[in-house]
Design a protein around this motif. Sequence first.
Motif, PDB file in Angstrom:
ATOM      1  N   LEU A 117      -6.766   1.554  -8.954  1.00 50.07           N
ATOM      2  CA  LEU A 117      -6.707   0.485  -9.813  1.00 50.07           C
ATOM      3  C   LEU A 117      -5.376  -0.086 -10.194  1.00 50.07           C
ATOM      4  O   LEU A 117      -5.029  -1.308 -10.496  1.00 50.07           O
ATOM      5  N   SER A 118      -4.476   0.852 -10.015  1.00 51.90           N
ATOM      6  CA  SER A 118      -2.962   0.300 -10.336  1.00 51.90           C
ATOM      7  C   SER A 118      -2.581  -0.614  -9.290  1.00 51.90           C
ATOM      8  O   SER A 118      -1.913  -1.672  -9.576  1.00 51.90           O
ATOM      9  N   HIS A 119      -2.972  -0.474  -8.056  1.00 51.91           N
ATOM     10  CA  HIS A 119      -2.530  -1.376  -6.833  1.00 51.91           C
ATOM     11  C   HIS A 119      -3.476  -2.561  -7.248  1.00 51.91           C
ATOM     12  O   HIS A 119      -2.924  -3.641  -6.618  1.00 51.91           O
ATOM     13  N   THR A 120      -4.623  -2.607  -7.684  1.00 48.50           N
ATOM     14  CA  THR A 120      -5.429  -3.810  -7.943  1.00 48.50           C
ATOM     15  C   THR A 120      -4.722  -4.640  -8.798  1.00 48.50           C
ATOM     16  O   THR A 120      -4.578  -5.888  -8.829  1.00 48.50           O
ATOM     17  N   LEU A 121      -3.957  -4.170  -9.816  1.00 49.48           N
ATOM     18  CA  LEU A 121      -3.423  -4.722 -10.817  1.00 49.48           C
ATOM     19  C   LEU A 121      -2.044  -5.381 -10.256  1.00 49.48           C
ATOM     20  O   LEU A 121      -1.937  -6.602 -10.791  1.00 49.48           O
ATOM     21  N   ASN A 145      -1.828   8.773  -5.266  1.00 47.77           N
ATOM     22  CA  ASN A 145      -2.118   7.432  -4.870  1.00 47.77           C
ATOM     23  C   ASN A 145      -1.315   6.334  -5.323  1.00 47.77           C
ATOM     24  O   ASN A 145      -0.962   5.283  -4.683  1.00 47.77           O
ATOM     25  N   ALA A 146      -1.136   6.275  -6.856  1.00 43.18           N
ATOM     26  CA  ALA A 146      -0.589   5.271  -7.681  1.00 43.18           C
ATOM     27  C   ALA A 146       0.782   5.180  -7.113  1.00 43.18           C
ATOM     28  O   ALA A 146       1.354   3.788  -7.221  1.00 43.18           O
ATOM     29  N   GLY A 191       0.400  -9.552   9.661  1.00 40.97           N
ATOM     30  CA  GLY A 191       1.108  -9.094  10.526  1.00 40.97           C
ATOM     31  C   GLY A 191       1.290  -7.282  10.182  1.00 40.97           C
ATOM     32  O   GLY A 191       1.346  -6.614  11.148  1.00 40.97           O
ATOM     33  N   TYR A 192       1.286  -7.077   8.984  1.00 43.84           N
ATOM     34  CA  TYR A 192       1.024  -5.684   8.603  1.00 43.84           C
ATOM     35  C   TYR A 192       0.017  -5.097   8.787  1.00 43.84           C
ATOM     36  O   TYR A 192       0.115  -3.872   9.318  1.00 43.84           O
ATOM     37  N   LEU A 193      -1.142  -5.661   8.810  1.00 48.32           N
ATOM     38  CA  LEU A 193      -2.409  -5.243   9.134  1.00 48.32           C
ATOM     39  C   LEU A 193      -2.570  -4.946  10.649  1.00 48.32           C
ATOM     40  O   LEU A 193      -3.041  -3.940  11.225  1.00 48.32           O
ATOM     41  N   VAL A 194      -1.943  -6.055  11.439  1.00 50.29           N
ATOM     42  CA  VAL A 194      -2.043  -5.684  13.045  1.00 50.29           C
ATOM     43  C   VAL A 194      -1.266  -4.544  13.037  1.00 50.29           C
ATOM     44  O   VAL A 194      -1.709  -3.654  14.211  1.00 50.29           O
ATOM     45  N   VAL A 253       0.335   2.158   0.159  1.00 52.42           N
ATOM     46  CA  VAL A 253      -1.021   1.682  -0.503  1.00 52.42           C
ATOM     47  C   VAL A 253      -0.711   0.397  -1.274  1.00 52.42           C
ATOM     48  O   VAL A 253      -1.573  -0.723  -1.023  1.00 52.42           O
ATOM     49  N   VAL A 254       0.376   0.202  -1.795  1.00 57.35           N
ATOM     50  CA  VAL A 254       0.872  -1.213  -2.413  1.00 57.35           C
ATOM     51  C   VAL A 254       0.757  -2.256  -1.302  1.00 57.35           C
ATOM     52  O   VAL A 254       0.012  -3.423  -1.604  1.00 57.35           O
ATOM     53  N   LEU A 255       1.489  -2.065  -0.190  1.00 55.66           N
ATOM     54  CA  LEU A 255       1.511  -3.044   0.594  1.00 55.66           C
ATOM     55  C   LEU A 255       0.123  -3.320   1.369  1.00 55.66           C
ATOM     56  O   LEU A 255      -0.191  -4.452   1.762  1.00 55.66           O
ATOM     57  N   PHE A 256      -0.708  -2.103   1.522  1.00 54.98           N
ATOM     58  CA  PHE A 256      -2.061  -2.532   2.170  1.00 54.98           C
ATOM     59  C   PHE A 256      -2.843  -3.368   1.097  1.00 54.98           C
ATOM     60  O   PHE A 256      -3.535  -4.403   1.587  1.00 54.98           O
ATOM     61  N   PHE A 257      -2.861  -2.878  -0.073  1.00 53.60           N
ATOM     62  CA  PHE A 257      -3.708  -3.667  -1.060  1.00 53.60           C
ATOM     63  C   PHE A 257      -3.401  -5.395  -1.116  1.00 53.60           C
ATOM     64  O   PHE A 257      -4.152  -6.380  -1.075  1.00 53.60           O
TER      65      PHE A 257
END
Length: 208
Positions: free
Chosen positions: A52-56, A121-122, A82-85, A127-131
């Motif tokens: 949820l913190s990454h969603t925000l 996780n927070a 590019g990051y996802l690839v 995870v921040v970059l992924f979101f």
Amino acid sequence: MLTLAQALPFLLAAVLVTASPGPDNLMVLGMGMSRGRWQGIAFGLGCALGCLSHTLLAVVGVSAVIAASPWAFTALKWAGGGYLVWLGLQALRSAGSGPVAASLAPRQGWQTLFLKGMLANAINPKVVLFFLSFLPQFVVPAQGQVGWQLAQLGGLFTLQAALLFGLLGYFAGTVGGWLNRRPRAGLWLDRVAGLVFVGLGLRLITQR
């Protein structure tokens, strides 16, 4: 509200991403195997709610970029794609997850484990970059309320992660034993996740 055409592909991709072997779900398995199913569930739910913190951050950051300029949003999409690839290629080259280890750390209360999972996780910058890379490609700007769309997508991701991590914690002994007896299972899960990442990244880069 999200349309069915948005929600279903997003949910499928989110489940594949969450189920592929990674630090979070392997920690949940190890916790459940060593400390008990309820401790594993508590840690897993904490990891899920940390999303949820990454969603925000995604809601605030992506909305600000869109408001600033369409060109900035295009640059964000290219960077995110590019990051996802890159993540996908890393998963495709990986040797799979190793054996699931049962931690021998002292037992702790479920409240402490819940908070530890949420914090782990927070504060994870990956995870921040992924979101920031994953959520925007399922947004339809023409529908308006981009921030609300991102919030719904993040909430949906959190709900499925809570369900999967909760099940992992509850069945930790069974799942961990199965993975340890079948080391190639983790390898194939990595391959599937890698293909999903590469496909999503290319889709994000090429879509108009």
